[in-house]
Write an enzyme that holds these catalytic residues in place. Structure first.
Site, PDB file in Angstrom:
ATOM      1  N   TYR A   1       0.858  -1.189   0.000  1.00 50.56           N
ATOM      2  CA  TYR A   1       0.000   0.000   0.000  1.00 50.56           C
ATOM      3  C   TYR A   1       0.889   1.232   0.000  1.00 50.56           C
ATOM      4  O   TYR A   1       1.881   1.295   0.721  1.00 50.56           O
ATOM      5  CB  TYR A   1      -0.896   0.009   1.240  1.00 50.56           C
ATOM      6  CG  TYR A   1      -1.749   1.257   1.387  1.00 50.56           C
ATOM      7  CD1 TYR A   1      -2.809   1.509   0.503  1.00 50.56           C
ATOM      8  CD2 TYR A   1      -1.508   2.179   2.403  1.00 50.56           C
ATOM      9  CE1 TYR A   1      -3.592   2.652   0.638  1.00 50.56           C
ATOM     10  CE2 TYR A   1      -2.292   3.324   2.541  1.00 50.56           C
ATOM     11  CZ  TYR A   1      -3.331   3.551   1.652  1.00 50.56           C
ATOM     12  OH  TYR A   1      -4.109   4.677   1.788  1.00 50.56           O
TER      13      TYR A   1
ATOM     14  N   ASP B   1       9.268   2.755  -0.096  1.00 45.56           N
ATOM     15  CA  ASP B   1       8.213   3.441   0.649  1.00 45.56           C
ATOM     16  C   ASP B   1       8.330   2.995   2.102  1.00 45.56           C
ATOM     17  O   ASP B   1       7.897   1.908   2.476  1.00 45.56           O
ATOM     18  CB  ASP B   1       6.839   3.103   0.068  1.00 45.56           C
ATOM     19  CG  ASP B   1       5.716   3.828   0.801  1.00 45.56           C
ATOM     20  OD1 ASP B   1       6.006   4.504   1.817  1.00 45.56           O
ATOM     21  OD2 ASP B   1       4.555   3.702   0.380  1.00 45.56           O
TER      22      ASP B   1
ATOM     23  N   LYS C   1       4.050   8.991   8.942  1.00 46.01           N
ATOM     24  CA  LYS C   1       3.809   8.404  10.269  1.00 46.01           C
ATOM     25  C   LYS C   1       4.806   8.888  11.337  1.00 46.01           C
ATOM     26  O   LYS C   1       4.706  10.025  11.763  1.00 46.01           O
ATOM     27  CB  LYS C   1       3.732   6.875  10.157  1.00 46.01           C
ATOM     28  CG  LYS C   1       2.588   6.498   9.181  1.00 46.01           C
ATOM     29  CD  LYS C   1       2.153   5.067   9.155  1.00 46.01           C
ATOM     30  CE  LYS C   1       0.872   4.930   8.347  1.00 46.01           C
ATOM     31  NZ  LYS C   1       0.959   4.211   7.105  1.00 46.01           N
TER      32      LYS C   1
HETATM   33  C1  LIG Z   1       0.359   4.848   5.736  1.00 48.37           C
HETATM   34  C2  LIG Z   1       1.102   4.594   4.488  1.00 48.37           C
HETATM   35  C3  LIG Z   1       1.020   5.458   3.372  1.00 48.37           C
HETATM   36  C4  LIG Z   1       0.062   6.609   3.326  1.00 48.37           C
HETATM   37  O1  LIG Z   1       0.353   7.585   4.267  1.00 48.37           O
HETATM   38  P1  LIG Z   1      -0.817   8.620   4.658  1.00 48.37           P
HETATM   39  O2  LIG Z   1      -0.142   9.541   5.627  1.00 48.37           O
HETATM   40  O3  LIG Z   1      -1.903   7.808   5.256  1.00 48.37           O
HETATM   41  O4  LIG Z   1      -1.223   9.315   3.417  1.00 48.37           O
HETATM   42  C5  LIG Z   1       1.835   5.201   2.295  1.00 48.37           C
HETATM   43  N1  LIG Z   1       2.683   4.160   2.280  1.00 48.37           N
HETATM   44  C6  LIG Z   1       2.786   3.315   3.315  1.00 48.37           C
HETATM   45  C7  LIG Z   1       3.784   2.203   3.264  1.00 48.37           C
HETATM   46  C8  LIG Z   1       1.993   3.490   4.450  1.00 48.37           C
HETATM   47  O5  LIG Z   1       2.094   2.631   5.461  1.00 48.37           O
END
Ligand SMILES: *Cc1c(COP(=O)(O)O)cnc(C)c1O
Length: 426
Positions: free
Chosen positions: A144, A239, A267
């Site tokens: 994701y 990511d 995060k």
């Molecule tokens: C949470 C997450 C996102 C999205 O971040 P948001 O601050 O919710 O937009 C993208 N990539 C990964 C791996 C994530 O865990």
């Protein structure tokens, strides 16, 4: 006097917001009850509007590695609130966090702060396309990367590697810019590269996929990803929105020794406030406006409260050797759960990396791709979740979300939580 209940609040919320929430997974969909409405949080605990206390393993889905309302972060945030809320101008606060990150993590030569993980990913993709003059992005099934149009895709049923959108409202032409490959499969990846490698601007991967269960990848697979990128002139984007500053100070870049071209964070980097970040090689980041012609901007980007909360969180974790502490505690917690499940003859397993854990049905081999996840995961989780909730443990309300342990979860508290979860699993 009548005290308001979560159920009543949910009925009101349903009238004013889609599904009653502002991000889908908060809604308890499929769990046959209203979501718990909370009014307060502290340390490892959440308090509901019914005044019930819960041990929280969701921790806002990851940002709160120190737990809720950490005293040091709180003091910094209070100071900042008394100093300035936002400047929309050059200031010293983002400079300090940027200098700390670039001097601590050598692969982050230059960076740009944004306001969410989604925004960081979106911007990194734009840089990759500009740098390579190519359009296609390769992503992995089960990873994701936020709600970027391009990446809300799943493997299409036709040609291997072609994507279909997984959300309404995304043009087929946009989904077609994305190529999807399965995790944990070097041969398939090589095939996809052989067919489309020259069109792939970048490969984006969660080096520790943690948004569809916890799908730990073999180092050889990650090395293959890097090698194929290199060979084909595609950029590699890690990511690390969830794994960054979670599995260790240097995230999965440090753990794997692989050097990606760009890295995205979110995060933890904002210590509980909306902050995202993308960065990496200076030559790529120099392409971003105003030094280059890849446009990217933000009214509240590098918001000083988030900058302060983030820097205070990271420095505190470093000072306390927090990542080691958390890894040991979580490992023990996972062991307690596993032996508890085994003693009761339950067919359950716990996957754990650093302070992340995921409870799932037993499988013959470690789960590394989504097709290896047991069919009954939803049902298994629902029962476990609802009974745990009843007894005061709040797990992330979805079968495919991982649990987060924070510095505020003491060993004693983890033991107590483990007993509740084991009992719930029966
Ligand atoms: C949470 C997450 C996102 C999205 O971040 P948001 O601050 O919710 O937009 C993208 N990539 C990964 C791996 C994530 O865990």
């Amino acid at each position: 006097m009548h005290k308001v209940t979560s159920e009543e609040l949910f009925q009101r919320a349903l009238k004013v917001a889609p599904g009653g929430v502002h991000s889908p997974v908060r809604s308890f969909k499929g769990l046959d009850r209203a979501p718990v409405f909370f009014k307060q949080a502290e340390g490892a605990f959440l308090t509901s509007v019914e005044d019930k206390k819960y041990i929280d393993f969701c921790q806002s889905f990851g940002p709160l590695i120190l737990g809720h309302l950490d005293q040091e972060v709180k003091e910094e945030v209070h100071r900042m609130v008394d100093t300035a809320w936002t400047f929309g101008a050059a200031e010293v606060y983002s400079l300090e966090l940027a200098e700390w990150i670039t001097s601590t993590l050598p692969f982050m030569e230059k960076l740009r702060f944004v306001s969410s993980g989604t925004e960081a990913v979106m911007s990194a993709l734009r840089v990759a396309r500009a740098a390579t003059g190519r359009n296609k992005i390769l992503k992995f099934e089960g990873c994701y990367h936020g709600h970027v149009d391009n990446l809300l895709v799943k493997a299409g049923s036709g040609l291997a590697g072609t994507a279909a959108s997984s959300s309404a409202g995304i043009p087929a032409e946009v989904a077609a810019q994305t190529v999807v490959a399965p995790l944990n499969d070097e041969a398939k990846l090589a095939e996809v590269f052989a067919a489309q490698g020259k069109d792939i601007a970048a490969v984006i991967i969660e080096p520790l996929p943690a948004n569809y269960g916890l799908l730990v990848q073999r180092p050889e697979f990650l090395r293959k990803v890097a090698e194929l990128c290199e060979k084909n002139g595609s950029l590699l984007i890690f990511d690390e929105v969830i794994s960054g500053f979670r599995v260790g100070l240097g995230g999965m870049v440090e753990k794997t020794g692989i050097r990606p071209d760009l890295v995205t964070y979110g995060k933890i980097i904002g210590g509980g406030f909306p902050v995202g970040c993308y960065g990496g090689k200076a030559e790529l980041m120099n392409m971003v406006a105003p030094s280059g012609d890849v446009y990217q901007a933000g009214t509240l980007s590098a918001n000083p409260i988030g900058m302060r909360a983030g820097l205070t969180t990271l420095k505190k974790m470093q000072r306390l050797d927090g990542w080691n502490v958390l890894e040991k505690r979580t490992e023990k917690f996972a062991q307690t759960l596993k032996s508890g499940f085994a003693k009761k003859g339950l067919n359950l397993e716990v996957s754990q990396v650093a302070s992340l854990f995921w409870i799932h049905g037993q499988t013959p081999a470690p789960i590394r791709s989504i097709d290896q996840i047991p069919q009954n995961q939803g049902g298994t989780f629902k029962n476990l979740f609802l009974k745990s909730l009843n007894n005061g443990v709040y797990l992330a309300p979805n079968a495919y979300e991982v649990g987060f342990v924070s510095m505020a979860h003491s060993e004693e508290l983890l033991d107590q939580a483990a007993q509740i979860i084991i009992e719930a699993a029966e």
